[in-house]
Each structure stands twice: as structure tokens, then as C-alpha cells.
Design an enzyme around this catalytic site. Structure first.
Site, mmCIF file in Angstrom:
data_model
loop_
_atom_site.group_PDB
_atom_site.id
_atom_site.type_symbol
_atom_site.label_atom_id
_atom_site.label_comp_id
_atom_site.label_asym_id
_atom_site.label_seq_id
_atom_site.Cartn_x
_atom_site.Cartn_y
_atom_site.Cartn_z
ATOM 1 N NE ARG A 6 17.515 -3.113 -6.236
ATOM 2 C CZ ARG A 6 18.661 -3.110 -6.446
ATOM 3 N NH1 ARG A 6 19.921 -3.470 -6.996
ATOM 4 N NH2 ARG A 6 18.676 -3.056 -7.937
ATOM 5 C CG ASP A 16 9.930 -9.886 -8.662
ATOM 6 O OD1 ASP A 16 9.522 -9.090 -8.185
ATOM 7 O OD2 ASP A 16 9.560 -10.840 -9.232
ATOM 8 N NE ARG A 43 7.365 -3.835 -6.338
ATOM 9 C CZ ARG A 43 7.423 -4.218 -7.801
ATOM 10 N NH1 ARG A 43 8.055 -2.921 -7.939
ATOM 11 N NH2 ARG A 43 7.271 -5.102 -8.680
HETATM 12 O O1 CP3 Z 1 4.732 -5.037 -2.540
HETATM 13 C C1 CP3 Z 1 6.403 -5.349 -1.461
HETATM 14 O O2 CP3 Z 1 6.689 -4.233 -1.486
HETATM 15 C C2 CP3 Z 1 6.447 -6.440 -1.628
HETATM 16 C C3 CP3 Z 1 7.980 -7.178 -2.160
HETATM 17 C C4 CP3 Z 1 7.518 -7.105 -3.726
HETATM 18 C C5 CP3 Z 1 8.282 -7.153 -4.767
HETATM 19 N N1 CP3 Z 1 7.469 -7.478 -6.309
HETATM 20 C C6 CP3 Z 1 9.525 -6.168 -4.864
HETATM 21 C C7 CP3 Z 1 10.613 -6.073 -6.594
HETATM 22 C C8 CP3 Z 1 5.827 -7.557 -4.701
HETATM 23 C C9 CP3 Z 1 4.931 -8.262 -3.718
HETATM 24 C C10 CP3 Z 1 6.426 -7.808 -5.911
HETATM 25 C C11 CP3 Z 1 5.557 -8.647 -7.198
HETATM 26 C C12 CP3 Z 1 5.841 -8.711 -8.169
HETATM 27 N N2 CP3 Z 1 6.804 -8.312 -9.305
HETATM 28 C C13 CP3 Z 1 4.460 -8.328 -9.464
HETATM 29 C C14 CP3 Z 1 3.132 -8.207 -9.263
HETATM 30 C C15 CP3 Z 1 2.457 -6.971 -8.573
HETATM 31 C C16 CP3 Z 1 2.827 -6.483 -9.754
HETATM 32 O O3 CP3 Z 1 4.092 -5.246 -9.470
HETATM 33 O O4 CP3 Z 1 2.317 -6.072 -10.514
HETATM 34 C C17 CP3 Z 1 5.319 -8.408 -10.601
HETATM 35 C C18 CP3 Z 1 4.879 -7.816 -11.760
HETATM 36 C C19 CP3 Z 1 7.128 -8.376 -10.354
HETATM 37 C C20 CP3 Z 1 8.218 -8.151 -11.336
HETATM 38 C C21 CP3 Z 1 8.675 -7.407 -11.255
HETATM 39 N N3 CP3 Z 1 10.201 -7.461 -10.579
HETATM 40 C C22 CP3 Z 1 9.074 -6.322 -12.206
HETATM 41 C C23 CP3 Z 1 8.426 -6.529 -13.360
HETATM 42 C C24 CP3 Z 1 10.027 -5.771 -11.509
HETATM 43 C C25 CP3 Z 1 10.854 -4.616 -12.458
HETATM 44 C C26 CP3 Z 1 10.470 -3.412 -12.051
HETATM 45 C C27 CP3 Z 1 10.589 -2.818 -11.151
HETATM 46 O O5 CP3 Z 1 9.413 -2.020 -10.228
HETATM 47 O O6 CP3 Z 1 11.151 -2.761 -11.364
HETATM 48 C C28 CP3 Z 1 10.339 -6.245 -10.224
HETATM 49 C C29 CP3 Z 1 11.381 -5.811 -9.735
HETATM 50 C C30 CP3 Z 1 11.220 -5.863 -8.439
HETATM 51 N N4 CP3 Z 1 10.595 -6.356 -7.199
HETATM 52 C C31 CP3 Z 1 11.630 -4.435 -7.215
HETATM 53 C C32 CP3 Z 1 10.980 -4.443 -6.447
HETATM 54 C C33 CP3 Z 1 11.066 -3.967 -4.794
HETATM 55 C C34 CP3 Z 1 12.821 -3.565 -7.221
HETATM 56 C C35 CP3 Z 1 14.417 -3.758 -7.947
HETATM 57 C C36 CP3 Z 1 15.085 -2.857 -7.444
HETATM 58 O O7 CP3 Z 1 15.025 -2.567 -6.330
HETATM 59 O O8 CP3 Z 1 15.821 -2.719 -8.601
#
Ligand code: CP3
Length: 344
Positions: free
Chosen positions: A39, A75, A26
Site C-alpha cells: 500500500r 470493497d 478483513r
Molecule cells: O474482508 C476482507 O479481507 C475483504 C476485503 C474488504 C475490504 N472492505 C477491504 C478494505 C471487505 C469485505 C470490505 C467491506 C467493507 N468496506 C465494509 C463492510 C464491512 C465492515 O467493515 O463493516 C465497509 C463498511 C466498507 C467501507 C470501507 N472501506 C471503509 C469504511 C473503509 C475505511 C476504513 C478502514 O478500515 O480503513 C474502507 C477501506 C478498506 N476496505 C480497507 C481495506 C483493506 C483499508 C484500505 C487501506 O489499505 O487503507
């Protein structure tokens, strides 16, 4: 001075490097004011769907932090769209799938996507990133592992206990197997297309697999993970990541991956000793530490680097992703500190 080239890929291959490579899960996200500003104008899914924007977010974060690797901005849930799931990111609530799998018949309607062409926007982002990312930074492509994806597909969103997903697995083991198989085949095609587009390394996120006992992991997940790793393009290193997997490490290693991800709960040296010298390891600072103070971040970072002792095959990272409330300067200072302290 720019960092030497391909340090990250070399460490994945357990080769000697001039410092310990570092990147952070992240590393592009809400802790950054620039990201929050973007965003405010563009929804999360739209951002993922627009290659030029996803590429910019990816590259800017890696350049600002000076990490050895960039991770594609995308994602793990995107692959569910071409498989027929109606995916939405609800503000403040995280992901929602409006047509989850709840019965055996629902698995039948999940589409097979062996080469998910509908994810062409992801491959386009990979191409743009590889074109514009400084050569000394490697590019990580990624996907969700089948179990973690199945959890979302069945629960319809995040969950504390994954009770619906696990109950489905226990009550309908054959349908669960079929769902895992569809997710596995789709993910092989998806990752190989990212590799063809220019990803230097791929990471599989099995974020919620730590919820399973070793027995259930071996019965319901490991065979699919073996098939998945065997299906990946040869010669490209892969990272096998999970959280809360202290009881699963050897089984994950046996499933595949050149690098095993470690969360913050266990000591890196003990975990690596269990895994053996045939794999590299990635981790494992607690992301909460990044909230500060710096003195404690530095103390614990030293401990981890001292445990790894500059052995080839350590990639520094957090145990899980950066939290939105993290002060950006702590993140940047961490990357500099790892580079400086680990210099050979
Ligand atoms: O790591 C990075 O910088 C690369 C981008 C990336 C995102 N999601 C961007 C994201 C990666 C590698 C992921 C993987 C991901 N997504 C996982 C596995 C890693 C982990 O955290 O265990 C999972 C379970 C997800 C599913 C997911 N996506 C959830 C549960 C959420 C909501 C929770 C949260 O943190 O907001 C997301 C949204 C998400 N994915 C955001 C980002 C930057 C936030 C979105 C926003 O801008 O509001």
C-alpha cells in the site's frame, strides 16, 4: 496436512464437517506488514482495480493464515462508481463520495446497472483467485447490502448516527425506496457475475443496518433484502451479515440467507436458538480481543466453540473486521486453535 476440501461450503449448507471452518473479516489488510508495504506503493482503489494484485493479496492472506475460505479483496463501495458516484479513499479519513444524494432529484440521476460491466475487473480478480487458490479453500464473493450502500451514498462517507441517510428515508420515503431498488438490482447482477466467475459463496455486508429500529427495518429494508436474496443464483450459499443487529435477527433471517452473521454482543447459542435450526451462523469473537493477551483470546474462543458444540452449520469468524493494530501472530494462532479445538 492440508485441510479437507469444501469444509466452509459444507458448513454453510449445515452439513457435517470434520472441523469448524474459519475465516476472518478483513483477513487481508493493514494488520499485515506485507499489505502495508504494498500500500506504500499502490493506492487502495488502484489495488482494487488491478485484478492480478487483488488476487495476490486475497490468496496470500488465506494461505498464510490457513483459513478454510478466502474473501475476494475489493470493497463494498466499488459498485457506486458505475452508478455515477465519485468515490475516493482519503488517506486517514476513509471513503468519501463527492456527489452524494441529498435531494429526491439526485436519485433520478443514479444510473441503473443491471449487469455492471464496468466492474469487469472484479470478475477478473475472482477468476484469477479461483484459478490459483488451493482447491481446499473456498472463495467468498461479496457486496454491500442496499441500506449500508445507501448510507454512504447519502452521507457522502462514514457517519456516527447516519442522520442524513435516516432523515432522507423519513422525509422522502418514495425516493429512498427508489434508491434502494436501484442498489438492489445492481447488486443482484454484481453478485451473480461474481458467482459466474467462480465465487463459491457470497456475503452481503449490511454493516450499519443495526442503526434502524425493527419497525423501520421491516418497512424500509426487508422487502429489498428479500428481493435481493431471491435474485441470487440458486444453489450458491449466501451469508447475511450485519452488526448491532440483536433486535433484527429474526427479521434478517426472514429476509434471506443460508448463514446469519452474528457480532460479538450477543451469545452465539442464544442467538442461534432464536434463529432456529434452519440457518447456519457465522461468528462471533470480538475483534478487539485479538489485540491480546492470547490467554483471553483462547478462553473466549473456547466459549464460543463450546456454545456451538460442533453442531453442523457453525462458521467461526470475528463479529466484525480485524483492526489494523492487531498483532499478526495472534490471528494465525487463532485459526490454528479453532481447527485443533473443533476437530471431531
Ligand atoms: O474482508 C476482507 O479481507 C475483504 C476485503 C474488504 C475490504 N472492505 C477491504 C478494505 C471487505 C469485505 C470490505 C467491506 C467493507 N468496506 C465494509 C463492510 C464491512 C465492515 O467493515 O463493516 C465497509 C463498511 C466498507 C467501507 C470501507 N472501506 C471503509 C469504511 C473503509 C475505511 C476504513 C478502514 O478500515 O480503513 C474502507 C477501506 C478498506 N476496505 C480497507 C481495506 C483493506 C483499508 C484500505 C487501506 O489499505 O487503507
Amino acid at each position: 496436512m492440508p485441510l479437507p476440501a469444501n469444509t466452509f461450503v459444507s458448513a454453510c449448507r449445515r452439513q457435517n464437517t470434520s472441523h469448524t471452518p474459519v475465516w476472518l473479516m478483513r483477513q487481508a489488510g493493514r494488520y499485515q506488514p506485507e499489505y502495508r508495504e504494498l500500500r506504500a506503493k499502490v493506492g487502495f482503489l488502484e489495488l482494487c482495480h488491478r485484478p492480478e494484485l487483488a488476487a495476490k493479496v486475497t490468496i496470500d492472506a488465506a494461505n498464510w493464515l490457513d483459513t478454510d475460505a478466502a474473501i475476494l479483496f475489493a470493497d463494498i463501495l466499488l459498485i457506486l462508481e458505475p452508478m455515477g458516484f465519485d468515490l475516493e479513499f482519503v488517506k486517514g479519513d476513509g471513503p468519501a463520495i463527492h456527489n452524494p444524494v441529498r435531494a429526491a432529484v439526485d436519485v433520478e440521476r443514479v444510473l441503473d446497472v443491471e449487469t455492471p460491466e464496468s466492474l469487469g475487473y472484479v470478475y477478473e480478480a475472482v477468476k484469477l483467485i479461483r484459478r490459483d487458490l488451493p482447491k481446499h479453500r473456498d472463495l467468498i464473493g461479496f457486496a454491500g447490502a442496499p441500506f449500508t450502500l445507501a448510507c454512504y451514498a447519502i452521507e457522502g462517507g462514514g457517519s456516527r448516527h447516519y442522520d442524513k441517510a435516516k432523515t432522507f428515508m423519513y422525509q422522502n420515503p418514495q425516493s429512498f425506496y427508489q434508491l434502494m431498488q436501484k442498489l438492489t438490482e445492481a447488486t443482484i447482477g454484481y453478485l451473480n457475475a461474481q458467482i459466474a466467475a467462480g465465487a463459491d459463496v457470497v456475503q452481503l455486508f449490511d454493516s450499519w443496518v443495526g442503526n434502524l429500529s425493527l419497525r423501520d427495518y421491516v418497512a424500509h429494508v426487508q422487502p429489498h433484502m428479500k428481493r435481493l436474496f431471491e435474485g441470487l443464483t440458486k444453489g450458491v450459499p449466501s451469508i447475511h451479515f450485519g452488526t448491532d443487529t440483536g433486535h433484527l435477527l429474526e427479521a434478517q433471517r426472514d429476509a434471506g440467507g443460508d448463514v446469519i452473521g452474528l457480532d460479538w454482543r450477543a451469545n452465539l447459542d442464544e442467538s442461534w436458538a432464536r434463529l432456529g435450526s434452519g440457518v447456519a451462523v457465522q461468528g462471533n469473537l470480538d475483534p478487539i480481543l485479538l489485540l491480546g493477551p492470547w490467554s483471553e483470546i483462547e478462553r473466549q474462543t473456547r466459549l464460543i466453540l463450546d456454545q456451538a458444540a460442533n453442531r453442523p452449520g457453525h462458521i467461526f469468524n470475528l463479529g466484525h473486521g480485524i483492526l489494523p493494530s492487531t498483532p499478526p501472530d495472534n490471528v494465525r494462532r487463532l485459526v490454528d486453535f479453532v481447527h485443533e479445538y473443533s476437530k471431531r
